[in-house]
Design a protein around this motif. Sequence first.
Motif, PDB file in Angstrom:
ATOM      1  N   ARG A  13       0.818  -1.225   0.000  1.00 56.54           N
ATOM      2  CA  ARG A  13       0.000   0.000   0.000  1.00 56.54           C
ATOM      3  C   ARG A  13       0.848   1.270   0.000  1.00 56.54           C
ATOM      4  NH1 ARG A  13      -5.288  -1.104   0.558  1.00 56.54           N
ATOM      5  NH2 ARG A  13      -5.824  -3.123   1.427  1.00 56.54           N
ATOM      6  N   ARG A  14       2.152   1.124  -0.160  1.00 56.46           N
ATOM      7  CA  ARG A  14       3.057   2.284  -0.164  1.00 56.46           C
ATOM      8  C   ARG A  14       3.654   2.475  -1.545  1.00 56.46           C
ATOM      9  NH1 ARG A  14       6.679   0.208   4.798  1.00 56.46           N
ATOM     10  NH2 ARG A  14       4.931  -0.402   6.088  1.00 56.46           N
ATOM     11  N   ILE A  15       3.907   3.724  -1.879  1.00 52.70           N
ATOM     12  CA  ILE A  15       4.684   4.041  -3.071  1.00 52.70           C
ATOM     13  C   ILE A  15       6.102   4.255  -2.557  1.00 52.70           C
ATOM     14  CG2 ILE A  15       5.045   5.663  -4.957  1.00 52.70           C
ATOM     15  CD1 ILE A  15       2.056   6.319  -4.784  1.00 52.70           C
ATOM     16  N   VAL A  16       7.038   3.405  -2.990  1.00 52.91           N
ATOM     17  CA  VAL A  16       8.390   3.475  -2.450  1.00 52.91           C
ATOM     18  C   VAL A  16       9.458   3.715  -3.514  1.00 52.91           C
ATOM     19  CG1 VAL A  16       7.952   2.146  -0.363  1.00 52.91           C
ATOM     20  CG2 VAL A  16       8.537   0.953  -2.454  1.00 52.91           C
ATOM     21  N   LYS A  17       9.200   3.320  -4.738  1.00 55.51           N
ATOM     22  CA  LYS A  17      10.221   3.437  -5.780  1.00 55.51           C
ATOM     23  C   LYS A  17      10.191   4.807  -6.431  1.00 55.51           C
ATOM     24  CE  LYS A  17      10.156  -1.460  -6.823  1.00 55.51           C
ATOM     25  NZ  LYS A  17       9.796  -2.473  -7.813  1.00 55.51           N
ATOM     26  N   THR A  18      11.363   5.276  -6.799  1.00 53.70           N
ATOM     27  CA  THR A  18      11.504   6.599  -7.414  1.00 53.70           C
ATOM     28  C   THR A  18      10.676   6.715  -8.684  1.00 53.70           C
ATOM     29  OG1 THR A  18      13.732   6.759  -6.519  1.00 53.70           O
ATOM     30  CG2 THR A  18      13.175   8.263  -8.292  1.00 53.70           C
ATOM     31  N   ASP A  19      10.692   5.680  -9.521  1.00 50.38           N
ATOM     32  CA  ASP A  19       9.937   5.770 -10.774  1.00 50.38           C
ATOM     33  C   ASP A  19       8.431   5.791 -10.539  1.00 50.38           C
ATOM     34  OD1 ASP A  19      10.100   3.082  -9.974  1.00 50.38           O
ATOM     35  OD2 ASP A  19       9.779   2.352 -12.015  1.00 50.38           O
ATOM     36  N   GLU A  20       7.965   5.172  -9.453  1.00 46.33           N
ATOM     37  CA  GLU A  20       6.539   5.241  -9.112  1.00 46.33           C
ATOM     38  C   GLU A  20       6.163   6.652  -8.686  1.00 46.33           C
ATOM     39  OE1 GLU A  20       6.410   2.230  -6.097  1.00 46.33           O
ATOM     40  OE2 GLU A  20       5.964   0.645  -7.534  1.00 46.33           O
ATOM     41  N   PHE A  21       7.022   7.282  -7.875  1.00 41.84           N
ATOM     42  CA  PHE A  21       6.791   8.675  -7.494  1.00 41.84           C
ATOM     43  C   PHE A  21       6.779   9.554  -8.741  1.00 41.84           C
ATOM     44  CE2 PHE A  21       7.784   7.547  -3.107  1.00 41.84           C
ATOM     45  CZ  PHE A  21       7.060   8.471  -2.387  1.00 41.84           C
ATOM     46  N   SER A  22       7.762   9.373  -9.618  1.00 42.61           N
ATOM     47  CA  SER A  22       7.887  10.208 -10.821  1.00 42.61           C
ATOM     48  C   SER A  22       6.673  10.099 -11.721  1.00 42.61           C
ATOM     49  CB  SER A  22       9.136   9.813 -11.604  1.00 42.61           C
ATOM     50  OG  SER A  22      10.284  10.040 -10.834  1.00 42.61           O
ATOM     51  N   SER A  23       6.137   8.890 -11.871  1.00 45.28           N
ATOM     52  CA  SER A  23       4.989   8.720 -12.765  1.00 45.28           C
ATOM     53  C   SER A  23       3.750   9.434 -12.233  1.00 45.28           C
ATOM     54  CB  SER A  23       4.697   7.238 -12.989  1.00 45.28           C
ATOM     55  OG  SER A  23       4.268   6.628 -11.801  1.00 45.28           O
ATOM     56  N   VAL A  24       3.622   9.549 -10.926  1.00 43.98           N
ATOM     57  CA  VAL A  24       2.480  10.267 -10.349  1.00 43.98           C
ATOM     58  C   VAL A  24       2.738  11.771 -10.389  1.00 43.98           C
ATOM     59  CG1 VAL A  24       1.017  10.553  -8.311  1.00 43.98           C
ATOM     60  CG2 VAL A  24       1.908   8.300  -8.890  1.00 43.98           C
TER      61      VAL A  24
END
Length: 130
Positions: A13-24
């Motif tokens: 339930r967490r966003i932890v990866k840099t690319d996941e943050f970047s896509s949002v």
Amino acid sequence: MTGEGVHDFARVRRIVKTDEFSSVFRLRPAQKTAHFVLYTRPNSLPHARLGIVAAKRFAPRAVTRNTIKRITRELFRTTALPPFDCIVRLSSPVVKRDGAATTRALKAELRSELVRLFASQKARATAAPK
């Protein structure tokens, strides 16, 4: 802990990866308040995920940043959200230089802003046609 899984904050339930943050972050902010900006993106998972960004320049003391994260996680866990990737970013200073880092008034103000942010997403999802 209840067995339904809605009130936990497991790693899935967490966003932890840099690319996941970047896509949002590439998307426009979904909602803004006095201290926070909420970014969202629909995901293909059966649940919502949360990422929190509390920069040192807006909350210089670690105790303040940790309080912000704790309140955000608590509200995320207790709010039934649609399957979105949500990033809550602190966008303005929360404490004046002469004020205490975690006063009751500050906590109440931050909590009310976060409740509004999460409620706006819940309402948005119920209004959107499937």
